[in-house]
Design a protein around this motif. Structure first.
Motif, mmCIF file in Angstrom:
data_model
loop_
_atom_site.group_PDB
_atom_site.id
_atom_site.type_symbol
_atom_site.label_atom_id
_atom_site.label_comp_id
_atom_site.label_asym_id
_atom_site.label_seq_id
_atom_site.Cartn_x
_atom_site.Cartn_y
_atom_site.Cartn_z
ATOM 1 N N MET A 100 31.459 11.189 55.166
ATOM 2 C CA MET A 100 31.068 9.773 55.071
ATOM 3 C C MET A 100 29.694 9.579 55.717
ATOM 4 S SD MET A 100 32.074 6.799 54.000
ATOM 5 C CE MET A 100 30.793 5.543 53.928
ATOM 6 N N ALA A 101 28.749 9.117 54.932
ATOM 7 C CA ALA A 101 27.411 8.851 55.481
ATOM 8 C C ALA A 101 27.415 7.532 56.244
ATOM 9 C CB ALA A 101 26.384 8.809 54.355
ATOM 10 N N LYS A 102 26.552 7.444 57.242
ATOM 11 C CA LYS A 102 26.487 6.206 58.033
ATOM 12 C C LYS A 102 25.620 5.161 57.346
ATOM 13 C CE LYS A 102 26.996 8.282 62.628
ATOM 14 N NZ LYS A 102 26.752 9.699 62.372
ATOM 15 N N ASP A 103 24.859 5.594 56.336
ATOM 16 C CA ASP A 103 23.958 4.650 55.661
ATOM 17 C C ASP A 103 23.943 4.921 54.155
ATOM 18 O OD1 ASP A 103 22.490 6.996 55.688
ATOM 19 O OD2 ASP A 103 21.245 6.375 57.387
ATOM 20 N N VAL A 104 23.044 4.226 53.465
ATOM 21 C CA VAL A 104 23.018 4.306 51.997
ATOM 22 C C VAL A 104 21.923 5.263 51.529
ATOM 23 C CG1 VAL A 104 22.887 2.949 49.854
ATOM 24 C CG2 VAL A 104 23.822 1.906 51.929
ATOM 25 N N ILE A 105 20.697 4.966 51.939
ATOM 26 C CA ILE A 105 19.561 5.826 51.570
ATOM 27 C C ILE A 105 18.816 6.270 52.824
ATOM 28 C CG2 ILE A 105 19.106 4.972 49.211
ATOM 29 C CD1 ILE A 105 17.018 3.057 50.690
ATOM 30 N N ASP A 146 16.765 10.232 44.311
ATOM 31 C CA ASP A 146 16.141 11.422 44.909
ATOM 32 C C ASP A 146 17.154 12.354 45.584
ATOM 33 O OD1 ASP A 146 13.626 10.937 44.047
ATOM 34 O OD2 ASP A 146 12.884 10.056 45.929
ATOM 35 N N MET A 147 18.325 11.826 45.912
ATOM 36 C CA MET A 147 19.328 12.675 46.562
ATOM 37 C C MET A 147 20.005 13.616 45.565
ATOM 38 S SD MET A 147 21.260 10.278 49.362
ATOM 39 C CE MET A 147 21.275 8.672 48.615
ATOM 40 N N ALA A 148 19.852 13.336 44.250
ATOM 41 C CA ALA A 148 20.663 14.047 43.241
ATOM 42 C C ALA A 148 19.830 14.585 42.086
ATOM 43 C CB ALA A 148 21.723 13.084 42.714
ATOM 44 N N ASP A 149 20.521 15.363 41.201
ATOM 45 C CA ASP A 149 19.882 15.911 39.988
ATOM 46 C C ASP A 149 20.360 15.198 38.727
ATOM 47 O OD1 ASP A 149 18.771 18.169 41.526
ATOM 48 O OD2 ASP A 149 20.864 18.837 41.623
ATOM 49 N N ILE A 150 21.577 14.641 38.799
ATOM 50 C CA ILE A 150 22.190 14.002 37.622
ATOM 51 C C ILE A 150 22.886 12.723 38.093
ATOM 52 C CG2 ILE A 150 23.997 14.230 35.837
ATOM 53 C CD1 ILE A 150 23.680 17.235 35.984
ATOM 54 N N PHE A 151 22.906 11.728 37.221
ATOM 55 C CA PHE A 151 23.646 10.493 37.518
ATOM 56 C C PHE A 151 24.860 10.413 36.594
ATOM 57 C CE2 PHE A 151 24.050 5.792 36.447
ATOM 58 C CZ PHE A 151 24.775 5.477 37.583
ATOM 59 N N VAL A 152 26.033 10.230 37.192
ATOM 60 C CA VAL A 152 27.250 10.026 36.400
ATOM 61 C C VAL A 152 27.784 8.628 36.705
ATOM 62 C CG1 VAL A 152 29.627 10.783 35.969
ATOM 63 C CG2 VAL A 152 27.840 12.485 36.315
ATOM 64 N N SER A 153 27.924 7.829 35.655
ATOM 65 C CA SER A 153 28.389 6.462 35.830
ATOM 66 C C SER A 153 29.862 6.384 35.452
ATOM 67 C CB SER A 153 27.570 5.554 34.914
ATOM 68 O OG SER A 153 28.127 4.265 34.928
ATOM 69 N N ASP A 154 30.680 5.899 36.382
ATOM 70 C CA ASP A 154 32.117 5.809 36.075
ATOM 71 C C ASP A 154 32.689 4.461 36.518
ATOM 72 O OD1 ASP A 154 34.009 7.153 34.638
ATOM 73 O OD2 ASP A 154 34.828 8.273 36.334
ATOM 74 N N ALA A 155 31.805 3.475 36.705
ATOM 75 C CA ALA A 155 32.260 2.156 37.179
ATOM 76 C C ALA A 155 32.097 1.149 36.044
ATOM 77 C CB ALA A 155 31.452 1.744 38.398
ATOM 78 N N PHE A 156 33.061 1.154 35.125
ATOM 79 C CA PHE A 156 32.944 0.262 33.956
ATOM 80 C C PHE A 156 32.818 -1.202 34.376
ATOM 81 C CE2 PHE A 156 34.935 -2.425 30.649
ATOM 82 C CZ PHE A 156 33.970 -2.257 29.677
ATOM 83 N N GLY A 157 33.575 -1.583 35.403
ATOM 84 C CA GLY A 157 33.570 -2.974 35.855
ATOM 85 C C GLY A 157 32.191 -3.486 36.271
ATOM 86 N N SER A 158 31.226 -2.586 36.431
ATOM 87 C CA SER A 158 29.884 -2.997 36.870
ATOM 88 C C SER A 158 28.798 -2.740 35.825
ATOM 89 C CB SER A 158 29.504 -2.248 38.152
ATOM 90 O OG SER A 158 30.407 -2.563 39.187
ATOM 91 N N VAL A 159 29.165 -2.234 34.640
ATOM 92 C CA VAL A 159 28.102 -1.866 33.677
ATOM 93 C C VAL A 159 27.400 -3.061 33.047
ATOM 94 C CG1 VAL A 159 28.969 0.421 33.026
ATOM 95 C CG2 VAL A 159 29.734 -1.603 31.751
ATOM 96 N N HIS A 160 27.985 -4.263 33.180
ATOM 97 C CA HIS A 160 27.293 -5.424 32.623
ATOM 98 C C HIS A 160 26.221 -5.935 33.581
ATOM 99 C CE1 HIS A 160 30.529 -6.814 35.083
ATOM 100 N NE2 HIS A 160 30.394 -8.102 34.806
ATOM 101 N N ARG A 161 26.090 -5.265 34.728
ATOM 102 C CA ARG A 161 25.088 -5.681 35.697
ATOM 103 C C ARG A 161 23.993 -4.619 35.785
ATOM 104 N NH1 ARG A 161 29.900 -7.404 38.946
ATOM 105 N NH2 ARG A 161 30.060 -9.611 38.405
ATOM 106 N N ALA A 162 22.755 -5.057 35.736
ATOM 107 C CA ALA A 162 21.642 -4.115 35.906
ATOM 108 C C ALA A 162 21.311 -4.036 37.382
ATOM 109 C CB ALA A 162 20.438 -4.568 35.091
ATOM 110 N N HIS A 163 22.061 -3.230 38.096
ATOM 111 C CA HIS A 163 21.806 -3.014 39.511
ATOM 112 C C HIS A 163 21.216 -1.618 39.695
ATOM 113 C CE1 HIS A 163 25.000 -6.250 40.792
ATOM 114 N NE2 HIS A 163 23.936 -6.758 40.201
#
Ligand code: AMP
Length: 403
Positions: A100-105, A146-163
């Motif tokens: 568990m990271a203590k922060d986000v970025i 920048d932390m990763a090489d690939i993005f995998v999206s699995d949160a359907f409930g949030s795909v209508h939002r451009a976050h």
């Protein structure tokens, strides 16, 4: 980096890319309910639902950097919105540690991500601890990416939002779907782009205004549209009916009349409930009375569809090859007014049609009646599934690589 075709639902999934030895930023929906007093997770369903994609990635030798939003911390670090309890629960289900990271970025997340080995998983803190998340700030998105090489999206409930964590990161990383999102795309996308016919759409719930977009889009696709619930009575009033104290949105009357006209022009069968069960107040204590939906006595309100309506709706549903359903037929939370919704749920479950239920109340109704096993697909995203069926471009889907 990866902007796909905005209107295609045929997107690459985790199975279409090499993930071995790669760092994967995995957007999950860990927005789970907590007990207000104990802080314990009261329903682990969303965490359990994320396991197939996580396990697949770990087995394939990816290092997984999971992320999610959680509640509405309004862009500030607030401990009551920490994802730490999710990490504990996730570790229990995976049978391996979740760092568990203590922060986000921040430096903790970045250094944990750097050292993460294939087959290991970490969770960064609530993406909404930064106001840049909901603003889809490109710099914030780049730092996440920048932390990763690939993005995998699995949160359907949030795909209508451009976050940033649902869309922004795809500008810097190849983006594909996880298994949960793929299931939604295959089922809902399939039903609206290439349905087996007849396609019967069932729409209910309280407000016409919430469902105008869906009805208008389904009008182009469906063979029949069944309208029930509180929203039906605006249709009766629009046609000169007496609806007593039933729900009505007067400012939608013009739109409703246009819809009725549109259905005629297009040859779409539009079914309204000819009769209703009414009560004298919005309560389960009121005496139910069967009335014609366009002759509801003064002082009464329609709270469910009546037996004739049920019969007509059930006949239509049984003959369908595809059914999409969003919104209850009445106030199913009250036992005296649940029969219409129950009968429709049973018909959907018994039909041989491909059945797709939007999230929210219709999903709750199907679960309440114990019918979820008989439904082809119950969507995990209420708002997202509605916008999907409206034919809107969903930013979190449009940004994925085309298959
Ligand atoms: P929605 O969120 O628009 O899908 O609406 C769902 C809600 O509509 C449920 O809580 C139902 O109780 C309510 N509802 C359905 N039919 C009626 C009705 N005839 N009168 C008032 N509320 C209704």
């Amino acid at each position: 980096m990866s902007t796909g075709n905005a209107t295609s639902y045929d997107k690459k999934s985790v199975k279409d890319v090499e993930v071995k030895g790669k760092k994967v930023l995995l957007r999950c929906d860990f927005n789970v309910p907590l007990d207000k007093e104990t802080g314990e997770i009261t329903d682990e369903g969303r965490i359990v639902a994320a396991l197939p994609t996580i396990n697949y990635l770990l087995e394939q030798g990816a290092a997984v950097i999971a992320c999610s939003h959680f509640g509405r911390p309004k862009g500030e670090f607030r401990s009551e919105f920490s994802l730490a309890p999710v990490a504990v629960c996730l570790a229990k289900h995976l049978g391996k540690p979740v760092k568990m990271a203590k922060d986000v970025i921040g430096s903790d997340a970045v250094s944990l991500a750097k050292g993460l080995q294939p087959g290991e998983i970490m969770l960064i803190e609530n993406t909404r601890f930064h106001k840049e998340e909901e603003k889809n700030d490109p710099e914030f998105a780049k730092k996440l990416a920048d932390m990763a090489d690939i993005f995998v999206s699995d949160a359907f409930g949030s795909v209508h939002r451009a976050h940033a964590s649902t869309e922004g990161v795809s500008h810097y990383l190849p983006a594909v779907s996880g298994f949960l999102l793929k299931k939604e795309l295959d089922h809902i996308g399939g039903a609206i782009s290439a349905p087996k016919r007849p396609l019967v759409a069932i729409l209910g719930g309280a407000k016409v205004s919430d469902k105008l977009g869906v009805i208008n889009n389904l009008m182009k696709i469906a063979d029949s549209i069944i309208i029930g619930g509180g929203m039906a009575y605006t249709f009766f009033k629009a046609q000169g009916g007496r609806i007593g104290n039933s729900l009505c949105e007067d400012n939608e009357i013009e739109n409703v009349l246009k819809m009725l006209e549109n259905a005629k022009t297009r040859g779409v069968k539009l079914l309204l409930p000819v009769d209703s069960i009414a009560g004298s107040e919005f309560s389960n204590n009121t005496e139910p009375k069967t009335v014609l939906s366009n002759e509801i006595p003064d002082g009464m309100m329609a709270l469910d569809i009546g037996p004739k309506a049920v019969e007509a709706f059930v006949n239509e549903i049984i003959a369908a090859k595809t059914v999409v359903w969003n919104g209850p037929m009445g106030v199913f939370e009250f036992s005296k007014f649940a029969e219409g919704t129950k009968a429709v749920a049973n018909a959907v479950a018994q039909s041989h049609a491909i059945s797709i239920i939007g999230g929210g109340d219709s999903a709750a109704a199907v679960r309440k009646f114990g019918l979820e096993d008989k439904i082809t697909h119950i969507s995990t995203g209420g708002g997202a599934s509605l916008e999907f069926m409206e034919g809107k471009i969903l930013p979190g889907i449009a940004c994925l690589l085309d298959a």
